[in-house]
Motif scaffolding. Structure first.
Motif, PDB file in Angstrom:
ATOM      1  N   VAL A 123      22.410  -2.840 -25.880  1.00 39.93           N
ATOM      2  CA  VAL A 123      21.633  -2.386 -24.729  1.00 39.93           C
ATOM      3  C   VAL A 123      20.424  -1.583 -25.199  1.00 39.93           C
ATOM      4  O   VAL A 123      19.310  -1.750 -24.703  1.00 39.93           O
ATOM      5  N   GLU A 124      20.643  -0.749 -26.211  1.00 38.23           N
ATOM      6  CA  GLU A 124      19.538   0.079 -26.705  1.00 38.23           C
ATOM      7  C   GLU A 124      18.415  -0.771 -27.289  1.00 38.23           C
ATOM      8  O   GLU A 124      17.235  -0.556 -26.974  1.00 38.23           O
ATOM      9  N   ILE A 125      18.816  -1.731 -28.102  1.00 36.72           N
ATOM     10  CA  ILE A 125      17.807  -2.603 -28.726  1.00 36.72           C
ATOM     11  C   ILE A 125      17.023  -3.332 -27.638  1.00 36.72           C
ATOM     12  O   ILE A 125      15.799  -3.421 -27.661  1.00 36.72           O
ATOM     13  N   ASN A 126      17.778  -3.826 -26.651  1.00 38.79           N
ATOM     14  CA  ASN A 126      17.150  -4.571 -25.559  1.00 38.79           C
ATOM     15  C   ASN A 126      16.197  -3.677 -24.780  1.00 38.79           C
ATOM     16  O   ASN A 126      15.061  -4.064 -24.488  1.00 38.79           O
ATOM     17  N   ALA A 127      16.646  -2.456 -24.480  1.00 38.25           N
ATOM     18  CA  ALA A 127      15.819  -1.552 -23.681  1.00 38.25           C
ATOM     19  C   ALA A 127      14.526  -1.230 -24.409  1.00 38.25           C
ATOM     20  O   ALA A 127      13.446  -1.202 -23.813  1.00 38.25           O
ATOM     21  N   ARG A 128      14.636  -1.024 -25.721  1.00 33.04           N
ATOM     22  CA  ARG A 128      13.461  -0.676 -26.507  1.00 33.04           C
ATOM     23  C   ARG A 128      12.422  -1.810 -26.448  1.00 33.04           C
ATOM     24  O   ARG A 128      11.250  -1.574 -26.148  1.00 33.04           O
ATOM     25  N   ALA A 129      12.916  -3.025 -26.702  1.00 27.50           N
ATOM     26  CA  ALA A 129      11.996  -4.163 -26.706  1.00 27.50           C
ATOM     27  C   ALA A 129      11.447  -4.407 -25.305  1.00 27.50           C
ATOM     28  O   ALA A 129      10.283  -4.781 -25.141  1.00 27.50           O
ATOM     29  N   ALA A 130      12.291  -4.182 -24.293  1.00 28.82           N
ATOM     30  CA  ALA A 130      11.860  -4.426 -22.916  1.00 28.82           C
ATOM     31  C   ALA A 130      10.714  -3.497 -22.539  1.00 28.82           C
ATOM     32  O   ALA A 130       9.742  -3.918 -21.901  1.00 28.82           O
ATOM     33  N   THR A 131      10.816  -2.237 -22.953  1.00 26.07           N
ATOM     34  CA  THR A 131       9.746  -1.287 -22.637  1.00 26.07           C
ATOM     35  C   THR A 131       8.435  -1.747 -23.260  1.00 26.07           C
ATOM     36  O   THR A 131       7.382  -1.723 -22.606  1.00 26.07           O
TER      37      THR A 131
END
Lengths: 333, 324
Positions: A49-57
Motif C-alpha cells: 500500500v505504501e509503495i502504491n500510495a507513493r507512486a500514486a501521489t
C-alpha cells in the motif's frame, strides 16, 4: 597528558564461555531471505500500500501539472483525462506483477533455462516490485533484466549479446535498469528455493518409509511437487514460510496420505530437545497449503486493463490524442 | 664554507669537531643559536650576557643552556613550547567527566596557544593568557601533575615487574634446557653401563627412559608456577599485546558450533536417485572429488534448514518487542 591504561580493564575477558550450538533453523535465520524478505501478511500488505500510495501521489501531481500546462483542452477532454489517467490500486499492482511473473516463468521455460534460474528470476521480479511500483517502472522494462540477472546470479551466464539476440531485445534495454534492480534487491542475491528442500525430502522419505513406498510412484510425486512449487513461487507464501515448509505443503497438496505418514513417522517419537513439535508443524504446513491454493491467477484482460491505465496515467496526452483520433474516424470529412 | 663543515664547527671560537672530538653544542631557548660548551663556559660564567652571534641582542643565562635534541631548530623550539604549555594545561579526559566535545574544545584551545607562541602571533597576549590560567588553576595543575607522576610511576613499576618476570622465565628455560642435555647424556651413559651387566637390551632402555621421565626437574616446576603468575598478572594483559590471553572459544562464523543433533540420519543405502547415482559412475565426476553422499548430505541439510522457523509468528513477536 599521558594516559596509561589501567590494569583492571580486561580481567573479566578471561571467562570461559559455554559452547553455543547453532541449529539449522538459526542458520536460516541468518540468511538474507529471512532477514529481509520475510514478512507477516500485514507487513506485506502495508508495504504494498505504501509503495502504491507513493507512486500514486507522483502520478497525480504529474497529471495535475499537465492539465495546468495545457489550458486549451476542451472540457470533455479534461473530463476524459481525469477519468482515465488515474493511478492503479495496490491490488491491481499485485495482480499485474503476478501476471508478468507467470509470463516470466513461461518464457524461461521456453528458453530452456534451468529451474533455478527461472525461479530466481521470478523471485527477483516479485521482490523488485516490493520496493518499486509498476507506475514507476512498468513490468515490461524490467522483464528481461531480471531474467538476464537471474542467469548471472545462478551461475548460468549468458553473454548480453546472445541474451539480447535470444530474447529479441536490445542490449541497452536489458541493462538499463540492472543496477536499479540490484539496488531494489538490497544486494541480496542468495535465494533458498524449495526445490533443494524437495530433493532432500525426496531422499529422506525413501529412508523413513523404506520399503513402504514405490520408487516409481515417488518419482512421479517428485515431478508433480516440482510443478506445485513452481506455482507456489508465484504466490505470497514465499514471504510467509520457510522453504522446507513450502515443500511439505506442496507434498501435502500432492499426496496428503504420504505426507502425513512421513511426518508422523519422522517427528512423532522424538522427545529430544530442540526437536519440532509435530502439531505446530502440521498447522503451519496446512496454513501454507491453504494460502498457496487461495492464490488467484490473474487473467489477461485484467492485466491489459491495468497496463492501459498505467499508460494513460504516465502520458495524459495520449488520452487526448486517442479521443481526437476516435472523433475523426467517427465523423469523416 | 660548506654546510657540513659549519655544522661541526663552533662559530664563536672556530673550534672544529675534527680537532676536538669531545666538543658538544648547546642551545639556549631564547634564540636557539648553537654555541659550543667551552664558549658557553667562557662567556656566561660571569652571569648573563648577550648572545655572541652577530646581530642577536638576546641576553642569555648559562643555566638555561641545553643540549639540542632535534636537528631542526624549528622542531626543537616547538617541542620546548609544547612542554611548557602542557605543563600548565595538563587536564586529561577524566577532568571532563567523559564530555568528549568539551575535551576536544580544550585541546583545540591548547593547540591554538602553542601555535601562537610558536609562530609569534599575539605573543604578549598569549603569554598573558597562559599566565592568568596558571594563576587561576594552580591547585588543579598541581594535582594533575601529581597524578601524572603517579601514572608514570605505575607504568615504570609495571615495566620493571614485567622485565623481571621475563628474565626469570628465560633463566628457568635455559636451566631446563641444560638439565635436559645433562639428562640425555646421563641416560646414554646409564644404558651403556647397565647393558654391560644385563642381557635384555630393550628392558634396560625402557627402564632408563622411565627414570628420566620421572626426573621432572624443579626448574620445570618453577617455570610452571611462573607461567601461572604471568597468566594471572593483570599488568601483563594490558600492556603486552603478545601475551594477551587468547579467546578460549575458537572463532565460529555464526557465534557457535553447528548443532550436533541433526534432524536426519544419512543412510548409506536407502537413497534411490538415478541421476546422482549415475554421476557417481562417471569418471570426470569422481576425478574432481564428486561423492554422492556429499550431495545427499547437502540436500538433506537444505531440506531441514528452517523447517522450524515459524516465520510469521517470529516476525510478529519481533515487531511487538520492537514496539514495547
Amino acid at each position: 597528558m599521558t594516559n596509561t591504561p589501567t590494569p583492571s580493564g580486561s580481567v573479566d575477558a578471561t571467562k570461559v564461555q559455554p559452547i553455543q550450538r547453532v541449529s539449522d533453523d538459526d542458520l536460516y535465520r541468518h540468511s538474507s531471505q529471512y532477514r529481509m524478505w520475510s514478512f507477516t501478511p500485514e507487513q506485506l500488505a502495508q508495504k504494498r500500500v505504501e509503495i502504491n500510495a507513493r507512486a500514486a501521489t507522483v502520478l497525480e501531481t504529474r497529471v495535475r501539472s499537465f492539465l495546468e500546462q495545457n489550458p486549451d483542452l476542451g472540457s470533455d477532454e479534461v473530463a476524459a483525462i481525469t477519468e482515465k489517467a488515474v493511478p492503479v490500486t495496490a491490488d491491481e499492482e499485485v495482480l499485474l506483477v503476478n501476471y508478468f511473473a507467470r509470463m516470466l516463468l513461461t518464457f524461461a521455460t521456453k528458453m530452456n533455462l534451468p529451474t533455478e534460474v527461472a525461479a530466481t528470476a521470478v523471485t527477483f521480479f516479485r521482490r523488485f516490485y516490493l520496493n518499486n511500483s509498476v507506475m514507476d517502472i512498468v513490468p515490461k522494462e524490467i522483464f528481461y533484466t531480471t531474467l538476464f540477472f537471474a542467469c548471472k546470479s545462478e551461475n548460468f551466464f549468458i553473454g548480453i549479446d546472445s541474451f539480447a539476440k535470444k530474447t529479441k531485445s536490445k542490449n541497452e534495454d536489458v541493462l538499463k535498469y540492472e543496477f536499479r534492480l540490484l539496488e531494489s534487491l538490497q544486494f541480496t542475491l542468495m535465494n533458498h528455493h524449495p526445490f533443494k528442500a524437495l530433493h532432500g525430502f525426496f531422499l529422506d522419505i525413501q529412508n523413513i518409509l523404506q520399503g513402504k513406498v514405490d520408487l516409481n510412484y515417488m518419482g512421479q510425486v517428485y515431478t508433480n511437487c516440482k510443478k506445485t512449487i513452481m506455482e507456489a513461487i508465484l504466490t505470497d507464501v514465499v514471504y510467509f514460510y520457510s522453504p522446507p515448509q513450502i515443500t511439505l505443503a506442496a507434498l501435502l497438496k500432492e499426496d496428503e496420505a504420504l505426507a502425513m505418514r512421513y511426518l508422523d513417522l519422522k517427528f512423532a517419537n522424538e522427545d529430544s530437545p530442540g526437536v519440532l513439535h509435530l502439531e505446530t508443524l502440521r498447522t503451519v504446513i496446512v496454513a501454507c497449503k491453504d494460502t498457496m491454493s487461495a492464490n488467484a491467477v490473474p487473467s489477461k484482460e485484467q492485466a491489459t486493463r491495468t497496463v492501459a491505465k498505467i499508460h494513460f496515467g504516465q502520458n495524459p496526452l495520449s488520452v487526448v490524442e486517442r479521443m481526437r483520433r476516435q472523433r475523426e474516424s467517427a465523423s469523416p470529412p | 664554507m660548506d654546510d657540513d663543515e659549519k655544522k661541526d664547527m663552533c662559530p664563536i671560537c672556530k673550534t672544529d669537531r675534527y680537532l676536538s672530538p669531545d666538543m658538544k653544542f648547546l642551545v639556549n631557548p631564547e634564540c636557539y643559536h648553537k654555541i659550543c660548551e667551552s664558549c658557553v663556559d667562557r662567556i656566561f660564567s660571569l652571569g648573563p650576557a648577550q648572545c655572541p652571534y652577530e646581530g642577536c641582542d638576546k641576553i642569555l643565562r648559562k643555566n638555561k643552556f641545553k643540549t639540542q635534541v632535534f636537528d631542526d631548530v624549528g622542531v626543537e623550539k616547538e617541542v620546548d613550547i609544547r612542554k611548557r604549555v602542557s605543563n600548565v594545561f595538563n587536564k586529561t579526559m577524566d577532568d571532563f567527566d567523559g564530555d568528549l566535545a568539551a575535551y576536544n574544545k580544550y585541546l583545540e584551545e591548547v593547540e591554538d596557544i602553542i601555535y601562537n607562541l610558536n609562530n609569534g602571533v599575539d605573543v604578549a597576549k598569549t603569554e598573558e593568557k597562559l599566565r592568568t590560567y596558571e594563576d587561576l588553576n594552580k591547585q588543579l595543575i598541581m594535582s594533575n601533575m601529581k597524578r601524572n607522576r603517579q601514572d608514570l610511576e605505575n607504568f615504570e613499576q609495571q615495566q620493571k615487574f614485567e622485565k623481571e618476570m621475563r628474565l626469570k622465565k628465560r633463566q628457568l628455560e635455559r636451566q631446563i634446557e641444560e638439565e635436559e642435555v645433562a639428562n640425555r647424556e646421563w641416560a646414554r651413559r646409564e644404558i651403556v653401563n647397565q647393558l654391560s651387566k644385563a642381557e635384555d637390551a630393550e628392558d634396560v632402555v625402557a627402564s632408563v627412559k622411565k627414570t628420566v621421565k620421572l626426573k621432572k626437574s624443579s626448574a620445570r616446576r618453577k617455570l610452571e608456577d611462573l607461567n601461572k603468575v604471568l597468566k594471572n598478572n593483570p599488568f601483563m594483559m594490558v600492556s603486552n599485546g603478545m601475551l594477551k590471553k587468547k579467546e578460549s572459544v575458537p572463532f565460529t562464523p555464526f557465534n557457535g558450533d553447528r548443532d550436533l543433533q541433526k534432524r536426519y540420519v544419512l543412510s548409506e543405502t536407502a537413497y534411490h536417485d538415478p541421476f546422482i547415482n549415475d554421476l557417481q559412475n562417471k569418471r570426470e565426476f569422481i576425478a574432481s572429488g564428486f561423492r554422492a553422499d556429499f550431495v545427499y548430505d547437502r540436500m538433506l541439510t537444505e531440506a531441514f534448514m528452517g523447517l522450524g522457523c515459524m516465520v510469521i509468528d517470529e516476525l510478529q513477536t519481533a515487531q511487538l518487542n520492537g514496539i514495547h
